[in-house]
Design a protein around this motif. Structure first.
Motif, PDB file in Angstrom:
ATOM      1  N   GLY A  58       8.824 -29.706  24.521  1.00 31.67           N
ATOM      2  CA  GLY A  58       8.990 -30.296  25.856  1.00 31.67           C
ATOM      3  C   GLY A  58       7.733 -30.888  26.464  1.00 31.67           C
ATOM      4  O   GLY A  58       7.640 -31.033  27.681  1.00 31.67           O
ATOM      5  N   SER A  62       8.453 -36.330  21.488  1.00 26.43           N
ATOM      6  CA  SER A  62       9.546 -37.286  21.267  1.00 26.43           C
ATOM      7  C   SER A  62       9.439 -38.461  22.238  1.00 26.43           C
ATOM      8  O   SER A  62       9.724 -39.598  21.875  1.00 26.43           O
ATOM      9  CB  SER A  62      10.904 -36.620  21.458  1.00 26.43           C
ATOM     10  OG  SER A  62      10.975 -35.464  20.676  1.00 26.43           O
ATOM     11  N   ASN A 159       7.611 -29.134  15.910  1.00 26.59           N
ATOM     12  CA  ASN A 159       7.308 -28.061  16.863  1.00 26.59           C
ATOM     13  C   ASN A 159       6.377 -27.034  16.263  1.00 26.59           C
ATOM     14  O   ASN A 159       5.486 -26.521  16.915  1.00 26.59           O
ATOM     15  CB  ASN A 159       8.592 -27.370  17.313  1.00 26.59           C
ATOM     16  CG  ASN A 159       9.241 -28.088  18.472  1.00 26.59           C
ATOM     17  OD1 ASN A 159       8.572 -28.774  19.241  1.00 26.59           O
ATOM     18  ND2 ASN A 159      10.546 -27.959  18.592  1.00 26.59           N
ATOM     19  N   GLU A 233      10.318 -31.856  34.834  1.00 27.67           N
ATOM     20  CA  GLU A 233      11.436 -32.791  35.044  1.00 27.67           C
ATOM     21  C   GLU A 233      12.699 -32.024  35.439  1.00 27.67           C
ATOM     22  O   GLU A 233      13.426 -32.420  36.347  1.00 27.67           O
ATOM     23  CB  GLU A 233      11.690 -33.603  33.772  1.00 27.67           C
ATOM     24  CG  GLU A 233      12.772 -34.635  34.004  1.00 27.67           C
ATOM     25  CD  GLU A 233      13.201 -35.385  32.751  1.00 27.67           C
ATOM     26  OE1 GLU A 233      12.987 -34.871  31.641  1.00 27.67           O
ATOM     27  OE2 GLU A 233      13.756 -36.478  32.904  1.00 27.67           O
TER      28      GLU A 233
HETATM   29  P1  ATP Z   1      10.853 -30.962  21.621  1.00 31.36           P
HETATM   30  O1  ATP Z   1      10.159 -30.664  20.372  1.00 31.36           O
HETATM   31  O2  ATP Z   1      11.451 -29.773  22.297  1.00 31.36           O
HETATM   32  O3  ATP Z   1      11.799 -32.131  21.523  1.00 31.36           O
HETATM   33  P2  ATP Z   1       8.975 -32.734  22.847  1.00 31.36           P
HETATM   34  O4  ATP Z   1       7.523 -32.464  22.958  1.00 31.36           O
HETATM   35  O5  ATP Z   1       9.402 -33.752  21.861  1.00 31.36           O
HETATM   36  O6  ATP Z   1       9.703 -31.370  22.606  1.00 31.36           O
HETATM   37  P3  ATP Z   1      10.112 -34.420  24.808  1.00 31.36           P
HETATM   38  O7  ATP Z   1      11.469 -34.592  24.202  1.00 31.36           O
HETATM   39  O8  ATP Z   1       9.164 -35.537  24.647  1.00 31.36           O
HETATM   40  O9  ATP Z   1       9.481 -33.106  24.287  1.00 31.36           O
HETATM   41  O10 ATP Z   1      10.257 -34.053  26.346  1.00 31.36           O
HETATM   42  C1  ATP Z   1      11.520 -33.901  26.973  1.00 31.36           C
HETATM   43  C2  ATP Z   1      11.504 -34.636  28.301  1.00 31.36           C
HETATM   44  O11 ATP Z   1      10.579 -33.991  29.185  1.00 31.36           O
HETATM   45  C3  ATP Z   1      11.022 -36.077  28.187  1.00 31.36           C
HETATM   46  O12 ATP Z   1      12.068 -36.963  27.904  1.00 31.36           O
HETATM   47  C4  ATP Z   1      10.406 -36.309  29.553  1.00 31.36           C
HETATM   48  O13 ATP Z   1      11.382 -36.678  30.483  1.00 31.36           O
HETATM   49  C5  ATP Z   1       9.832 -34.942  29.925  1.00 31.36           C
HETATM   50  N1  ATP Z   1       8.417 -34.857  29.538  1.00 31.36           N
HETATM   51  C6  ATP Z   1       7.890 -34.032  28.612  1.00 31.36           C
HETATM   52  N2  ATP Z   1       6.560 -34.222  28.481  1.00 31.36           N
HETATM   53  C7  ATP Z   1       6.239 -35.208  29.332  1.00 31.36           C
HETATM   54  C8  ATP Z   1       5.027 -35.876  29.656  1.00 31.36           C
HETATM   55  N3  ATP Z   1       3.881 -35.560  29.063  1.00 31.36           N
HETATM   56  N4  ATP Z   1       5.065 -36.865  30.578  1.00 31.36           N
HETATM   57  C9  ATP Z   1       6.226 -37.203  31.185  1.00 31.36           C
HETATM   58  N5  ATP Z   1       7.401 -36.600  30.934  1.00 31.36           N
HETATM   59  C10 ATP Z   1       7.419 -35.622  30.026  1.00 31.36           C
END
Ligand code: ATP
Length: 275
Positions: A58, A62, A159, A233
């Protein structure tokens, strides 16, 4: 390619400025924009093979991958590694080869391998029953990564870095590995501003009572130490629903309540370790 069984075309979405923090990664990517063009050879460089982004869930891994096509202006293809392993003998390797060929067919392109540990996590251990298949598919990918001359840039997200086979982390595979951690105080300010600002801009009924001041953002960031970007968020969305339920503008109290009722994953995990 609109959608194939294994590869999914990800339409251009958002701007890299929608990603709060992750400055080193964003800078690294921005510097390599256009490196696949013939002109880049005048600087004595060749296009990078790929980047591995790992770390806390999160926190924007992604999100960064999804912004790649607008950042570089190239087609972005998402590979579902789980689908590669179809269960039919021999076909997993063919699936992998077919996916790589497809990405090459639209090169210069970006190939996003999401949750790469899910596909290759068992490749180096002999414990799993399917490790033979997994190893062969993994080998196909590794060889391709090492030898590829086509302009297919791989962005892999994971992850758990410790679930990945060490071969994947060796030099010559990915150009760089980035670890994404929970956002710092100043990164949380940016993320709060991004998400709250977006909702206030888009939801005209939300505005009126609350001003997005530096002080408010600083207070929210200070109160959300340990929150991921996704959890920030989530709190913004929960607060918007409170306002919606009463058909009124958003209030600071809605945000404060949402923050208090969100238990961040980092806290849950810390509690699990303590018990
Ligand atoms: P996972 O492995 O659980 O998918 P991840 O690191 O890929 O984790 P994301 O899917 O990029 O996480 O994050 C989920 C949502 O949280 C994003 O679509 C965004 O709305 C919000 N978010 C997370 N990190 C950020 C950030 N650094 N800046 C802005 N929004 C963020």
């Amino acid at each position: 390619i609109r959608k194939s069984a294994l590869l999914e075309f990800v339409p251009p979405a958002g701007s890299i400025d929608d990603v709060g923090g992750l400055e080193n990664l964003k800078r690294w990517l921005a510097k390599r924009n256009g490196s696949w063009l013939p002109d880049a050879a005048r600087w004595g460089i060749s296009p990078p093979k790929g980047v591995l982004i790992t770390g806390v869930p999160g926190c924007g891994k992604s999100l960064t991958a999804k912004c790649m096509s607008s950042l570089w202006g190239l087609p972005l293809l998402r590979l579902d590694v789980g689908k590669i392993f179809s269960g039919l003998v021999g076909s997993s390797e063919l699936n992998m080869r077919a996916s790589l060929r497809l990405a090459e067919a639209v090169a210069p392109s970006i190939l996003w391998i999401d949750e790469i540990e899910k596909g290759f996590g068992s490749a180096s251990s002999a414990q799993s029953g399917d490790s033979g298949t997994s190893q062969r598919v993994f080998g196909t990918f590794l060889t391709w990564m090492q030898e590829k001359s086509s302009s297919v840039f791989v962005i892999a997200t994971a992850n758990k870095i410790d679930a990945l086979p060490p071969e994947l982390l060796r030099k010559g595979r990915f150009d760089e590995i980035f670890f994404v951690d929970l956002p710092t105080d100043s990164e949380r300010r940016t993320i709060w501003s991004l998400h709250l600002g977006k909702r206030l801009r888009e939801g005209e009924a939300l505005g009126g009572e609350l001003a997005l001041t530096e002080q408010l953002v600083a207070d929210l960031a200070a109160g959300t130490d340990g929150f991921s970007g996704a959890e920030i968020e989530q709190a913004v969305v929960a607060a918007c629903f409170d306002a919606f339920a009463e058909r009124r503008a958003l209030r600071v109290e809605d945000l404060q309540r949402a923050v208090v009722s969100t238990v961040p994953l980092s806290v849950t995990q810390a509690e699990q370790v303590a018990t």
